[in-house]
Design a protein around this motif. Structure first.
Motif, PDB file in Angstrom:
ATOM      1  N   TYR A 115      32.758  -5.733  30.841  1.00 32.62           N
ATOM      2  CA  TYR A 115      34.113  -5.630  29.575  1.00 32.62           C
ATOM      3  C   TYR A 115      34.150  -7.180  29.225  1.00 32.62           C
ATOM      4  O   TYR A 115      34.967  -7.360  28.444  1.00 32.62           O
ATOM      5  CB  TYR A 115      35.595  -5.408  30.682  1.00 32.62           C
ATOM      6  N   LEU A 161      34.094  -7.808  25.394  1.00 36.05           N
ATOM      7  CA  LEU A 161      35.719  -7.329  24.873  1.00 36.05           C
ATOM      8  C   LEU A 161      36.512  -8.573  24.728  1.00 36.05           C
ATOM      9  O   LEU A 161      37.376  -8.187  23.918  1.00 36.05           O
ATOM     10  CB  LEU A 161      36.286  -6.135  25.407  1.00 36.05           C
ATOM     11  N   LEU A 182      30.840  -6.744  19.583  1.00 36.29           N
ATOM     12  CA  LEU A 182      31.339  -5.250  18.991  1.00 36.29           C
ATOM     13  C   LEU A 182      30.363  -4.602  18.181  1.00 36.29           C
ATOM     14  O   LEU A 182      29.901  -3.500  18.314  1.00 36.29           O
ATOM     15  CB  LEU A 182      32.670  -5.382  18.411  1.00 36.29           C
ATOM     16  N   MET A 238      27.053  -3.682  20.024  1.00 39.35           N
ATOM     17  CA  MET A 238      27.039  -2.555  20.912  1.00 39.35           C
ATOM     18  C   MET A 238      27.461  -1.199  20.332  1.00 39.35           C
ATOM     19  O   MET A 238      26.992  -0.351  20.479  1.00 39.35           O
ATOM     20  CB  MET A 238      28.263  -2.802  22.016  1.00 39.35           C
ATOM     21  N   ARG A 239      28.051  -1.268  19.024  1.00 39.07           N
ATOM     22  CA  ARG A 239      28.340  -0.145  18.257  1.00 39.07           C
ATOM     23  C   ARG A 239      27.022   0.409  17.723  1.00 39.07           C
ATOM     24  O   ARG A 239      26.830   1.513  17.628  1.00 39.07           O
ATOM     25  CB  ARG A 239      29.308  -0.406  17.183  1.00 39.07           C
ATOM     26  N   ALA A 294      25.196   2.128  20.621  1.00 44.85           N
ATOM     27  CA  ALA A 294      25.833   3.317  21.064  1.00 44.85           C
ATOM     28  C   ALA A 294      25.927   4.509  20.062  1.00 44.85           C
ATOM     29  O   ALA A 294      26.102   5.497  20.345  1.00 44.85           O
ATOM     30  CB  ALA A 294      27.220   2.875  21.723  1.00 44.85           C
ATOM     31  N   ASN A 340      25.206  -4.864  29.810  1.00 47.02           N
ATOM     32  CA  ASN A 340      25.320  -3.934  28.767  1.00 47.02           C
ATOM     33  C   ASN A 340      24.222  -3.471  28.076  1.00 47.02           C
ATOM     34  O   ASN A 340      24.056  -2.097  27.881  1.00 47.02           O
ATOM     35  CB  ASN A 340      26.563  -4.642  27.763  1.00 47.02           C
ATOM     36  N   GLN A 390      31.666   0.837  25.837  1.00 40.50           N
ATOM     37  CA  GLN A 390      31.797   0.851  24.251  1.00 40.50           C
ATOM     38  C   GLN A 390      32.520   2.035  23.769  1.00 40.50           C
ATOM     39  O   GLN A 390      33.192   2.035  22.908  1.00 40.50           O
ATOM     40  CB  GLN A 390      30.514   0.608  23.560  1.00 40.50           C
ATOM     41  N   ARG A 391      32.279   3.315  24.431  1.00 42.11           N
ATOM     42  CA  ARG A 391      32.831   4.567  24.008  1.00 42.11           C
ATOM     43  C   ARG A 391      34.361   4.413  24.276  1.00 42.11           C
ATOM     44  O   ARG A 391      35.179   4.971  23.458  1.00 42.11           O
ATOM     45  CB  ARG A 391      32.332   5.674  24.670  1.00 42.11           C
ATOM     46  N   ASP A 423      35.898   1.893  21.852  1.00 40.34           N
ATOM     47  CA  ASP A 423      36.253   2.504  20.516  1.00 40.34           C
ATOM     48  C   ASP A 423      37.576   3.550  20.473  1.00 40.34           C
ATOM     49  O   ASP A 423      38.139   3.973  19.584  1.00 40.34           O
ATOM     50  CB  ASP A 423      34.867   3.127  19.971  1.00 40.34           C
TER      51      ASP A 423
END
Length: 515
Positions: A15, A18, A28, A31-32, A35, A82, A115-116, A119
Motif C-alpha cells: 500500500y 498509495l 497509480l 499500476m492501473r 491491472a 506490487n 489496485q482493484r 480503484d
C-alpha cells in the motif's frame, strides 16, 4: 516456524505507493496500466509510451514519461512487491535498447488486489449503499437447491465417479455453491457498508432540518423493510444450517468438490470449498453461546440508530433546556475564516474564542528570592487548578462534601475570632486616644491596619481629590475625616516607618450617636 510479523510487514508495503508523498499519480497510472490487462508483460519503454499519452491528458505530472524516470518508478514498485521483474530475449541494436526491452515487468497477485481495492474505493460514493435485501430469499432457495443437487451428485458419484452424469451433477453442485456464497458475500458487504454510513451520521450532534427529515425516512421506512425481511427469512436459513444432518452433508459436499489432483498449498480456493466458509456462513445467521450472530448485531444497531435519531429530533425541536446547537453560526464563522487574510484571521479568532495574549489577573506571588532580576520564566510556578485549565472557570464540580462536626476545630475558630475582635477593639481604643495628636504618637501595627482601612474608605467616598471624605466604624464608635489642606503635611508614625500625606489633614473623632 513462519514469521507472521515479517509476512505482515511485507504485505503492508504493497500500500506504500498509495500514500507516497511524491509521484503518487505516476504510481497509480502505472499500476492501473498493469491491472487493466490480463497477464500484462510490459517493458519500461512500453510503460513510458503509455505514460506519455497520460501526460498529454494531464493525468501525470510533466517529465514522468521519460524512460529513465519510468525505470526508477518500476524498480520502486518491484521493491514494494506490487510488480515482479523478469527477462526475455529480444533483438536489440544497442545496449540501451537491450536494457529497456529485455527487462519485463508483471504485476503480482496481491498487487492486483490492492489496485482493484483502491480503484473501487475511489469510485465509491460517500452516501448510503442500498442493502441487497432481495438476496435473502435467494439464499433460502439456494440452500435448498444445494441439498437437492448434493443428493443427486452423491448418487451419480456412487454409481460411477467418472461417468458424464456424475461430472455434470458435480459441476451443477459447484455452480450452486458458488452462487450461494456470492449472494451471501454481496448481502454481507451491503449491510456492512450501509450501517457503517449510518453510524457516522447518527452520531453527529447537530443535524439541520433537511437532514433530520431524510434520516427519519431512511430509518423509519427503509430500515424497517430491511429488518422485516431479515426477521422473515433468517429463521428458515438458521433452521437449515443447524440441522444435525447438515454437517454430514457439508462434509460430503467438500469431498465431491475437492479436485482429484493437488492444487498446491498456496492456491486460494473459491468460497464454499472449505469448512471454514460454511462455519462463517452459519455464524452470520445463527447465534452461538458468547458469540451473537450478525443478524442479532443488525437488530441491535437498528435499535440504537433509531434511538439516536429520536434523541436528535427531540434535542433539535425542544423549546426548553439548552440550545440545540450553533451549527449554522459555526459554518458562517468557518466561511469568514476561509475568506480572511492571515491578519484578519488572528483578529477574528481573538474576537470569537477570546484567544488574546496571556494575562494573569491574580495578585503577584511573594518574591521568594533576593535576586529581583530573575526572569519570570525562571521564577516560582503558580499552580492553576484543574477546573481552570480544562474548563476555564473556578466553579466547583461534583457533589458538595458532607460537613463534619469538629468540636475542637470549632472552638479553635471561635477562640481565633475572639482574639481578632480583641485586637480590633484595642486598635480602635488606641486611635481614639490619639485623636487630636495623631502626628505625635507612634501607632502599633494593628492600629495602623485599622487606620489604613478607614483611610481607604474615606478616600473612596470622594468624587474629586479636592473634596473631603469620611468613614467610620459603628461598632467601635470611631469616625475618620480626610479633608484637603494645601501646605499641610499629615505625618503618621509607626514602628515600621513614617507615612506622610501631602496637602491633606486626617482627623479622628468619636462617632456621633445615631450616625
Amino acid at each position: 516456524m513462519r514469521d507472521h510479523s515479517g509476512d505482515e510487514a511485507r504485505r503492508l508495503k504493497l500500500y506504500a505507493y498509495l500514500d507516497a508523498r511524491e509521484h503518487r499519480r505516476t504510481y497509480l497510472a502505472i499500476m492501473r496500466l498493469f491491472a487493466s490487462t490480463l497477464l500484462a508483460d510490459l517493458s519500461a519503454g512500453e510503460v513510458s509510451a503509455a505514460l506519455a499519452r497520460a501526460e498529454r491528458r494531464g493525468e501525470v505530472p510533466p517529465g514522468e514519461a521519460r524512460v529513465e524516470t519510468v525505470i526508477v518508478r518500476l524498480k520502486q514498485l518491484v521493491d514494494w512487491g506490487n510488480l515482479v521483474a523478469g527477462r526475455r530475449e529480444v533483438v536489440a541494436s544497442s545496449i540501451a535498447e537491450f536494457q529497456h526491452g529485455s527487462v519485463r515487468y508483471q504485476v503480482s497477485k496481491l498487487g492486483v488486489r490492492v489496485q482493484r481495492a483502491a480503484d473501487e474505493l475511489l469510485r465509491t460514493a460517500e452516501g448510503a449503499r442500498e442493502v441487497s435485501r432481495e438476496l435473502l430469499p435467494a439464499i433460502v432457495a439456494g440452500l435448498d437447491e444445494v441439498l437437492v443437487r448434493l443428493a443427486r451428485a452423491s448418487l451419480e458419484h456412487a454409481r460411477d465417479p467418472r461417468s458424464p452424469a456424475a461430472q455434470r451433477a458435480i459441476e451443477r453442485l459447484a455452480e450452486q455453491v458458488t452462487t450461494l456464497f456470492l449472494q451471501h458475500g454481496e448481502l454481507a458487504a451491503t449491510v456492512r457498508d450501509f450501517y457503517a454510513y449510518l453510524g457516522q451520521v447518527v452520531t453527529r450532534y447537530h443535524l439541520v432540518t433537511e437532514e433530520i427529515s431524510g434520516f427519519r425516512n431512511l430509518l423509519v421506512e427503509y430500515i424497517q423493510m430491511v429488518v422485516e425481511d431479515v426477521l422473515r427469512h433468517t429463521p428458515t436459513i438458521a433452521e437449515v444450517l443447524t440441522r444435525v444432518e447438515f454437517a454430514s452433508a457439508v462434509r460430503e459436499l467438500l469431498r465431491l468438490l475437492t479436485p482429484a489432483g493437488s492444487l498446491g498449498a498456496d492456491i486460494e480456493r473459491a468460497r464454499g470449498r472449505r469448512l471454514e466458509d460454511w462455519t462463517e456462513l452459519t455464524d452470520w445467521f445463527v447465534d452461538r453461546p458468547g458469540r451473537p450472530s450478525q443478524v442479532t448485531a443488525l437488530r441491535e444497531a437498528t435499535a440504537r440508530a433509531i434511538g439516536t435519531l429520536l434523541a436528535t429530533v427531540k434535542r433539535a425541536t425542544s423549546g426548553g433546556g439548552p440550545e440545540p446547537g450553533r451549527r449554522a453560526e459555526l459554518l458562517t464563522l468557518a466561511t469568514w475564516f476561509d475568506q480572511a487574510t492571515p491578519d484578519q484571521a488572528h483578529v477574528l479568532a481573538a474576537a470569537a474564542f477570546g484567544l488574546y495574549s496571556a494575562r494573569n489577573l491574580l495578585p503577584a506571588p511573594e518574591h521568594d528570592a533576593d535576586d529581583e532580576r530573575t526572569p519570570w520564566a525562571d521564577g516560582p510556578v503558580l499552580d492553576v487548578t484543574v477546573s481552570v485549565r480544562g474548563r476555564g472557570d473556578r466553579g466547583a464540580r461534583g457533589r458538595t462534601s458532607r460537613i463534619l462536626d469538629d468540636p475542637l476545630g470549632r472552638e479553635q475558630l471561635l477562640a481565633e475570632a475572639r482574639r481578632n475582635d480583641a485586637r480590633h477593639a484595642d486598635a480602635l481604643a488606641e486611635l481614639a486616644d490619639a485623636r487630636g495628636r495623631l502626628d505625635r504618637v507612634t501607632l502599633s501595627p494593628d492600629a495602623l491596619d485599622t487606620l489604613c482601612g478607614l483611610l481607604t474608605d474615606a478616600m473612596a467616598q470622594r468624587e474629586r481629590t479636592t473634596d473631603p471624605g469620611e468613614s467610620g466604624d459603628p461598632l467601635g464608635g470611631l469616625r475618620l475625616v480626610v479633608r484637603p489642606e494645601p501646605g499641610h503635611t499629615q505625618t503618621i508614625r509607626t514602628h515600621a516607618g513614617v507615612l506622610q500625606l501631602q496637602d491633606t489633614a486626617v482627623v479622628v473623632t468619636p462617632l456621633e450617636a445615631g450616625a
